[in-house]
Design a protein around this motif. Structure first.
Motif, PDB file in Angstrom:
ATOM      1  N   PHE A 323      14.722 -35.019  12.598  1.00  0.00           N
ATOM      2  CA  PHE A 323      14.120 -36.329  12.846  1.00  0.00           C
ATOM      3  C   PHE A 323      12.624 -36.294  12.574  1.00  0.00           C
ATOM      4  O   PHE A 323      12.069 -37.171  11.903  1.00  0.00           O
ATOM      5  CB  PHE A 323      14.391 -36.756  14.289  1.00  0.00           C
ATOM      6  N   VAL A 324      11.964 -35.259  13.075  1.00  0.00           N
ATOM      7  CA  VAL A 324      10.517 -35.148  12.904  1.00  0.00           C
ATOM      8  C   VAL A 324      10.143 -35.063  11.428  1.00  0.00           C
ATOM      9  O   VAL A 324       9.249 -35.767  10.947  1.00  0.00           O
ATOM     10  CB  VAL A 324       9.987 -33.914  13.670  1.00  0.00           C
ATOM     11  N   LEU A 325      10.848 -34.201  10.690  1.00  0.00           N
ATOM     12  CA  LEU A 325      10.515 -34.024   9.278  1.00  0.00           C
ATOM     13  C   LEU A 325      10.789 -35.292   8.469  1.00  0.00           C
ATOM     14  O   LEU A 325      10.031 -35.629   7.557  1.00  0.00           O
ATOM     15  CB  LEU A 325      11.299 -32.841   8.703  1.00  0.00           C
ATOM     16  N   GLY A 326      11.872 -36.018   8.797  1.00  0.00           N
ATOM     17  CA  GLY A 326      12.161 -37.273   8.105  1.00  0.00           C
ATOM     18  C   GLY A 326      11.090 -38.321   8.356  1.00  0.00           C
ATOM     19  O   GLY A 326      10.642 -39.010   7.435  1.00  0.00           O
ATOM     20  N   ALA A 327      10.673 -38.429   9.622  1.00  0.00           N
ATOM     21  CA  ALA A 327       9.635 -39.399   9.967  1.00  0.00           C
ATOM     22  C   ALA A 327       8.302 -39.022   9.325  1.00  0.00           C
ATOM     23  O   ALA A 327       7.564 -39.879   8.826  1.00  0.00           O
ATOM     24  CB  ALA A 327       9.484 -39.482  11.486  1.00  0.00           C
ATOM     25  N   VAL A 328       7.980 -37.729   9.334  1.00  0.00           N
ATOM     26  CA  VAL A 328       6.733 -37.257   8.716  1.00  0.00           C
ATOM     27  C   VAL A 328       6.729 -37.545   7.220  1.00  0.00           C
ATOM     28  O   VAL A 328       5.709 -37.962   6.647  1.00  0.00           O
ATOM     29  CB  VAL A 328       6.549 -35.746   8.985  1.00  0.00           C
ATOM     30  N   ALA A 329       7.873 -37.343   6.557  1.00  0.00           N
ATOM     31  CA  ALA A 329       7.962 -37.597   5.113  1.00  0.00           C
ATOM     32  C   ALA A 329       7.652 -39.055   4.802  1.00  0.00           C
ATOM     33  O   ALA A 329       6.866 -39.354   3.895  1.00  0.00           O
ATOM     34  CB  ALA A 329       9.348 -37.227   4.598  1.00  0.00           C
ATOM     35  N   CYS A 330       8.242 -39.975   5.545  1.00  0.00           N
ATOM     36  CA  CYS A 330       7.984 -41.403   5.316  1.00  0.00           C
ATOM     37  C   CYS A 330       6.525 -41.754   5.608  1.00  0.00           C
ATOM     38  O   CYS A 330       5.882 -42.478   4.837  1.00  0.00           O
ATOM     39  CB  CYS A 330       8.910 -42.244   6.193  1.00  0.00           C
TER      40      CYS A 330
END
Length: 519
Positions: A323-330
């Motif tokens: 979740f963290v990495l997906g949100a950071v990517a966006c």
């Protein structure tokens, strides 16, 4: 974590005999040390040395963003030296640098785990310094050389960032102090971008290559300071138990995974950033895109089936981390798009000089510092869950880029532009420390380099990829209207930020439902 605590408790407790009494001096046993050292190096060094250590580590982030921001404000000045005006070719000055930063971070984090974080950080500063000199010298050659030099310059931050973060992650125990240090590490990102841009713009009034040569000198100074200030840390004894053989290197560094992973990321990113220049219906775009996807499949196969020590710490990648990495990517792809077109609008639409552009960006470091302090407080004493902090960060990214995408071309500075420069830093300085803290606490102490690398890889690779995506949109909606093209790219960023915010909200809802079910 329990293993570390157990070691700490054992070390802090006086030795005892079989009768349970403490062994005293003079009873035939070696005297006890009057003071037992902590297993956390930050607790064993003087306060001035600790401050200098944190300063040098944070300079890795500062210099990364300073190099990014300075070229961004000087992009048209540099392009003018080579008679290059094509937006797609100019964008390579930014995306080429971010490409190597994001692509090589993971591998150099693993090298730090194996050979020592301090050693790799110093090497990174020196590499960064060397290629900064070459960037300046390219003025005597051609535009191809400066792009090549910028790409290789990006390897410097790729070495520095994960190992600087790994140093901080391995010398501090989990807690408020560590949260604040990580928050300050994130806070220097906007500070570095603005100060680096200001210094480069001022020096460029004489000649723009001097900005890179001065930057090179500062990086060399940091290497010396790092050698003095950063405490030596124990290297993994088991890493090369049988010597530096090819077999040992291959197993410890996961060379097949590194080669296939880096190659796939480079090819995929190259295709998206080259498409705005040559178009999609060309072999120059289609071939690297397909090859990148195929080689990424090979990378996944190697990691899952053959790697004795996979490049990625799969045991740490759970639902929260994903979740963290997906949100950071966006969020950080949005930031890359925002900063690119924000400066383009100021310089190309409003005709501001590089120095005046930097002046309009002045609120960024102030707001970033405030955001970092708030984030450290939320994650530390208040113990606010990182998903909530991440949701606030994506909300800031969404609001900030929407303000710039919709700003009228003749609106005064104190309208949407000023408000945007106040809000955007909260996206950067809330998402980065929250994500880094989660990853640092999720992986084992000896894998801090890889843990720090994951966040930095996603952050920097997303910036480069986001710029490529937005450039494609810009080219297709421009139709001779420069502002319309910029807004097209910005609206794509609004969509990315909204996607990230949606992911955060869904995660919070899921978390709430799980808590209700447990109750």
């Amino acid at each position: 974590m329990g293993e570390i605590t157990e070691k700490f408790d054992t070390a802090a407790t006086p030795s005892a005999g079989e009768d349970g009494k403490s062994i005293k001096d003079g009873e035939g046993i070696a005297p006890q040390q009057s003071r037992v050292e902590s297993i956390w190096p930050a607790e064993n060094i003087s306060l001035p040395q600790e401050y200098l250590m944190v300063f040098v580590a944070c300079m890795a982030q500062f210099c990364t963003q300073a190099s990014f921001g300075s070229v961004l404000v000087l992009m048209h000045t540099i392009g003018g030296s080579f008679d290059v005006t094509n937006p797609g070719r100019l964008a390579w000055l930014i995306s080429g640098y971010s490409l190597t930063v994001g692509t090589f971070i993971l591998f150099f984090g693993r090298l730090g785990d194996a050979f020592g974080y301090k050693r790799l950080l110093l090497i990174g500063f020196l590499w960064f310094s060397l290629w900064s000199v070459v960037v300046g010298l390219s003025v005597y050659s051609n535009y191809t050389l400066i792009i090549f030099a910028r790409v290789l310059q990006g390897i410097g931050p790729a070495i520095c960032l994960p190992n600087a973060l790994a140093i901080l992650g391995s010398v501090y125990p989990p807690g408020h102090r560590k949260a604040m240090v990580f928050a300050f590490f994130g806070a220097v990102a906007p500070v570095g971008a603005v100060i680096g841009s200001a210094v480069a713009s001022a020096i460029s009034l004489a000649w723009w290559p001097w900005a890179f040569w001065a930057f090179s000198i500062w990086l060399a100074v940091l290497a010396v300071l790092g050698y003095v200030a950063i405490p030596d840390q124990p290297q993994k004894d088991e890493a090369f138990a049988y010597g530096y053989t090819w077999r040992a290197l291959n197993e410890e560094l996961d060379l097949p995974g590194a080669v296939t992973g880096v190659t796939s990321l480079v090819l995929f990113n190259f295709a998206w950033n080259q498409a705005p220049i040559v178009g999609w219906a060309t072999a120059e775009t289609i071939v690297p895109l397909i090859l990148g996807l195929v080689i990424f499949g090979v990378f996944a196969w190697v990691e899952l089936k053959f790697a004795a020590k996979p490049l990625l710490p799969f045991d740490a990648v759970n639902g929260d981390v994903a979740f963290v990495l997906g949100a950071v990517a966006c969020g950080w792809a949005t930031f890359g798009i925002w900063v690119l077109y924000f400066i383009q609008i100021l310089q190309e639409i409003r005709q501001l000089s590089p120095l005046l552009t930097v002046a309009w960006m002045a609120p960024l470091p102030v707001s970033g510092t405030i955001a970092a302090i708030i984030t450290g407080t939320l994650l530390g004493p208040f113990q606010v869950r990182p998903p909530i902090v991440m949701t606030l960060a994506l909300a800031a990214f969404t609001i900030g880029i929407t303000l710039i995408a919709t700003v009228p071309p003749d609106q005064i500075y104190w309208g949407q532009i000023f408000v945007c420069t106040i809000i955007i830093p909260f996206g950067m300085d809330m998402s980065f420390p929250a994500a880094t803290l989660i990853l640092s606490n999720a992986v084992k102490r000896e894998h801090q380099g890889v843990g720090a690398s994951l966040v930095n890889t996603v952050v920097n690779y997303s910036i480069s990829l986001g710029v490529g995506f937005a450039s494609i949109v810009e080219v297709h909606v421009n139709h001779g209207d420069q502002l319309a093209g910029y807004r097209g790219g910005l609206y794509f960023g609004v969509g990315l930020a909204s996607l990230g915010l949606g992911i955060c909200i869904l995660f919070l809802i899921r978390e709430h439902l799980i808590q209700r079910k447990e109750q």
